[in-house]
Each structure stands twice: as structure tokens, then as C-alpha cells.
Design a protein around this motif. Structure first.
Motif, short mmCIF file in Angstrom:
data_model
loop_
_atom_site.label_atom_id
_atom_site.label_comp_id
_atom_site.label_asym_id
_atom_site.label_seq_id
_atom_site.Cartn_x
_atom_site.Cartn_y
_atom_site.Cartn_z
N MET A 48 0.83 -1.22 0.00
CA MET A 48 0.00 0.00 0.00
C MET A 48 0.86 1.26 0.00
O MET A 48 0.60 2.21 -0.74
CB MET A 48 -0.93 0.02 1.22
CG MET A 48 -1.88 1.19 1.23
SD MET A 48 -2.88 1.29 2.72
CE MET A 48 -4.08 0.04 2.41
N THR A 49 1.91 1.28 0.80
CA THR A 49 2.74 2.48 0.91
C THR A 49 3.88 2.50 -0.11
O THR A 49 4.47 3.55 -0.34
CB THR A 49 3.32 2.63 2.33
OG1 THR A 49 3.95 1.41 2.67
CG2 THR A 49 2.27 2.97 3.34
N ASP A 50 4.18 1.33 -0.72
CA ASP A 50 5.22 1.30 -1.75
C ASP A 50 4.88 2.26 -2.90
O ASP A 50 5.76 2.73 -3.61
CB ASP A 50 5.38 -0.13 -2.33
CG ASP A 50 6.10 -1.05 -1.35
OD1 ASP A 50 6.71 -0.53 -0.39
OD2 ASP A 50 6.04 -2.27 -1.53
N LYS A 51 3.58 2.56 -3.06
CA LYS A 51 3.14 3.45 -4.15
C LYS A 51 3.42 4.93 -3.84
O LYS A 51 3.40 5.76 -4.72
CB LYS A 51 1.62 3.30 -4.38
CG LYS A 51 1.21 1.94 -4.89
CD LYS A 51 -0.30 1.83 -5.01
CE LYS A 51 -0.97 1.72 -3.66
NZ LYS A 51 -2.39 1.51 -3.62
N ASN A 52 3.64 5.25 -2.56
CA ASN A 52 3.83 6.66 -2.18
C ASN A 52 5.13 7.22 -2.74
O ASN A 52 6.17 6.57 -2.61
CB ASN A 52 3.83 6.81 -0.65
CG ASN A 52 2.45 6.56 -0.06
OD1 ASN A 52 1.45 6.56 -0.79
ND2 ASN A 52 2.40 6.35 1.23
N GLU A 53 5.03 8.39 -3.33
CA GLU A 53 6.23 8.97 -3.90
C GLU A 53 6.92 9.94 -2.95
O GLU A 53 8.03 10.38 -3.19
CB GLU A 53 5.88 9.68 -5.22
CG GLU A 53 5.77 8.67 -6.35
CD GLU A 53 4.95 9.18 -7.52
OE1 GLU A 53 4.59 10.37 -7.53
OE2 GLU A 53 4.68 8.35 -8.42
N PHE A 54 6.25 10.27 -1.85
CA PHE A 54 6.87 11.20 -0.88
C PHE A 54 7.65 10.41 0.18
O PHE A 54 7.44 9.20 0.34
CB PHE A 54 5.80 12.08 -0.23
CG PHE A 54 4.72 11.31 0.49
CD1 PHE A 54 4.85 10.98 1.83
CD2 PHE A 54 3.57 10.90 -0.18
CE1 PHE A 54 3.87 10.26 2.50
CE2 PHE A 54 2.58 10.18 0.47
CZ PHE A 54 2.72 9.86 1.81
N LYS A 55 8.52 11.09 0.87
CA LYS A 55 9.32 10.45 1.91
C LYS A 55 8.43 10.20 3.14
O LYS A 55 7.81 11.14 3.66
CB LYS A 55 10.51 11.36 2.27
CG LYS A 55 11.48 10.71 3.23
CD LYS A 55 12.76 11.53 3.35
CE LYS A 55 13.68 11.10 4.46
NZ LYS A 55 13.35 10.03 5.32
N MET A 56 8.36 8.95 3.56
CA MET A 56 7.48 8.62 4.68
C MET A 56 8.28 8.63 5.98
O MET A 56 9.20 7.83 6.15
CB MET A 56 6.85 7.25 4.46
CG MET A 56 5.86 7.24 3.31
SD MET A 56 5.24 5.61 2.96
CE MET A 56 6.52 4.97 1.90
N PRO A 57 7.96 9.57 6.88
CA PRO A 57 8.75 9.66 8.11
C PRO A 57 8.54 8.45 9.01
O PRO A 57 7.42 7.92 9.11
CB PRO A 57 8.23 10.94 8.77
CG PRO A 57 6.90 11.19 8.18
CD PRO A 57 6.88 10.57 6.82
N PHE A 58 9.61 8.01 9.65
CA PHE A 58 9.57 6.94 10.66
C PHE A 58 8.89 5.66 10.14
O PHE A 58 8.13 5.01 10.86
CB PHE A 58 8.89 7.44 11.96
CG PHE A 58 9.46 8.74 12.45
CD1 PHE A 58 10.75 8.80 12.96
CD2 PHE A 58 8.73 9.92 12.37
CE1 PHE A 58 11.29 10.01 13.39
CE2 PHE A 58 9.25 11.13 12.80
CZ PHE A 58 10.54 11.17 13.31
N LEU A 59 9.19 5.35 8.88
CA LEU A 59 8.63 4.13 8.26
C LEU A 59 9.14 2.90 9.00
O LEU A 59 10.33 2.78 9.28
CB LEU A 59 9.12 4.11 6.80
CG LEU A 59 8.67 2.96 5.91
CD1 LEU A 59 7.19 3.09 5.56
CD2 LEU A 59 9.49 2.95 4.61
N ILE A 60 8.24 1.97 9.30
CA ILE A 60 8.69 0.73 9.97
C ILE A 60 8.32 -0.49 9.12
O ILE A 60 7.49 -0.39 8.20
CB ILE A 60 8.11 0.58 11.40
CG1 ILE A 60 6.58 0.47 11.37
CG2 ILE A 60 8.55 1.72 12.31
CD1 ILE A 60 5.97 0.03 12.69
#
Ligand SMILES: NC(=O)c1ccc[n+]([C@@H]2O[C@H](COP(=O)([O-])OP(=O)(O)OC[C@H]3O[C@@H](n4cnc5c(N)ncnc54)[C@H](OP(=O)(O)O)[C@@H]3O)[C@@H](O)[C@H]2O)c1
Length: 246
Positions: A184-196
Motif C-alpha cells: 500500500m505504501t510502496d506506491k507513495n512517492e513522498f518520503k514517509m517519516p519513521f517508516l517501519i
């Protein structure tokens, strides 16, 4: 609470957080009911595992999956209602089809399962409903308005239910993850803070359910950030999100 000898339902177990939860719970000596549309991606096997093809946005499929689960295991003790979709969308792409899918999976998919689970939970005066919402339930983040609205609705719905079900001994838990690395988040193009990682998310969720927390929210820096963003005045929030362009 312990998962030992419990019968645990996980919706959306074919990928991401749900899959990591299923893998973690195979070590807990419980029986698992794993649901998703793509049953071939439910790759855990064994006598303690029931795999069910179920589109949670279709009430008749949820009813059928519930009946099959009861036929096989007799009851469900803990329901982790995790299925979810998230579409990012520009205003140029605005369309009701995204809204229909998002609300029918993220909100109604939970409601259909709860409708089936409740009569038995109330009769037995036990049972756990753990619904996966999001830390994005606090504001309308640009590009994700339908998603945020569906999660806000899920959080509020679960909160109301938690109060109402307390006298019946039924526990309602709201799970609010920050960014977790999944399809789901692999599609995000922005930097995701504190990704776990999903394994970490599953570990926190399992521990939180065992401790019978009302709200399981993580990771801490994102929780604090979302609390701060949540109290910003509307004008300041708009100014900052326009600047950051998330
Ligand atoms: N990843 C994050 O950063 C994050 C943050 C906050 C909250 N969440 C929430 O966590 C939950 C899991 O998300 P994820 O990140 O693990 O995403 P994911 O990897 O895309 O997994 C989503 C799961 O939901 C299932 N699903 C989607 N539509 C469905 C439907 N109509 N019926 C039944 N199952 C359906 C998918 O299975 P099939 O496609 O096989 O049906 C899949 O197993 C979601 O509720 C999501 O909103 C995620």
C-alpha cells in the motif's frame, strides 16, 4: 489476554501488516482464519489454518465466510479487521468510484464482520474486535481525503462500540499505525517519516492486543507528530501542508 488456544480471524491477511500478523500468530498456538480476495497469496498452511476467499466490501461474502469459519472452528475469539485500500488522488482524478471502494472496504468491510460477530460475542460475554484504522484519521491529508475520511469514520465507530460493548465483556481495540512498508505504501512517492517494517508492526499489534490496550498506536514519533498536527488551527494546517505538499 493470551492468544494461546484462541481462534483468531485476520482480514487482509494476504499482504503487508495482515500477512505479518498471520506469520507472527502461527508461533502462538492459536487457530487462524485468514481472509482476503486473493486466496492464492495466503501462503500459510496447516490444520490450524483456515483460508477463506472473501471480499469484505460484499456483505454476502462476509456472511458466507463467517458461516464457513463457524462450521470449521465453532467460534471466533479475536477478530483483527485489517483489510484496507488506499488511493492517492489528485483533484483532476477526483471520482466517486475511489470513494465507493475506500468506504466499502475500510469502513463497511469492518461493519459487515462486526454485524456477524456481535451476537455470539454478546451471548458469550467475551470476544475481541481489533479494527485497523490509521494515524491519518485526524486530518484530511491532501491526495488522501477519502482514505482519511474512511479511517476517521472507522476510529469513531470503534470508539462508540467500545463504550457500548464494555458492559457485555466484549473488548474493542483501535489500531492506528503510522507508516509501515507494505504494497500500500510502496506506491507513495513522498518520503514517509519513521517508516517501519510490517514485522515490527505485527509485533507491536500482538503485544498491544495481549495487553488489552484500547488504542494501539505506533511508532511513537509519528503518534506525537499526528497529535501535534491534529491540534493545529485549520489555517495553519493548510499553510503548512501546502508548503510541504504531502
Ligand atoms: N501501511 C501503512 O503505512 C498503513 C498505515 C496505517 C494504516 N494502515 C492500514 O493497515 C491495513 C493493512 O494495510 P497494508 O499496509 O498491510 O496494505 P496491503 O499490503 O495493501 O494489504 C491490504 C490487505 O487488505 C486486503 N484487501 C484489500 N481489499 C480487500 C477487500 N475488498 N476484501 C478483502 N480484503 C481486502 C488485501 O488482500 P486482497 O487484495 O488479496 O483482497 C491485503 O491483504 C489497512 O487497513 C491500512 O489502511 C496501513
Amino acid at each position: 489476554m493470551t492468544f494461546e488456544d484462541k481462534i483468531v480471524l485476520i482480514t487482509g491477511a494476504s499482504s503487508g501488516i495482515g500477512k505479518a500478523l498471520a506469520e507472527k500468530l502461527t508461533l502462538k498456538n492459536c487457530r487462524l482464519i485468514l481472509c482476503s480476495r486473493n486466496i492464492e497469496r495466503l501462503d500459510l498452511d496447516g490444520g490450524n489454518i483456515l483460508k477463506l476467499k472473501c471480499d469484505v466490501s460484499r456483505k454476502e461474502e462476509v456472511n458466507a465466510a463467517y458461516n464457513t469459519a463457524i462450521e470449521k472452528f465453532g467460534k471466533i475469539d479475536i477478530a483483527i479487521l485489517n483489510s484496507g485500500v488506499g488511493h492517492r488522488m489528485t483533484v483532476g482524478e477526483y471520482n466517486s468510484q475511489y470513494a465507493e471502494e475506500t468506504f466499502s472496504v475500510n469502513l463497511l468491510g469492518m461493519v459487515y464482520w462486526i454485524e456477524k460477530l456481535l451476537p455470539d460475542f454478546i451471548k458469550r460475554r467475551e470476544g475481541v474486535i481489533a479494527g485497523v484504522s490509521s494515524l491519518a484519521d485526524n486530518r484530511g491529508y491532501s491526495g488522501s481525503g477519502f482514505y482519511c475520511a474512511s479511517k476517521a469514520a472507522a476510529t469513531i465507530m470503534l470508539e462508540g462500540l467500545r463504550v457500548e460493548l464494555k458492559p457485555y465483556g466484549v473488548k474493542v481495540i483501535t489500531i492506528k499505525p503510522g507508516f509501515v512498508r507494505t504494497p500500500m505504501t510502496d506506491k507513495n512517492e513522498f518520503k514517509m517519516p519513521f517508516l517501519i517494517e510490517p514485522v515490527k508492526a505485527a509485533e507491536i499489534i500482538v503485544k498491544g492486543i495481549e495487553k488489552e490496550k484500547r488504542i494501539i498506536q505506533f511508532p511513537l514519533p509519528t503518534v506525537l507528530m499526528s497529535k501535534f498536527v491534529g491540534i493545529l488551527p485549520a489555517g495553519l494546517y493548510e499553510f503548512l501542508t501546502t508548503k510541504i505538499n504531502v
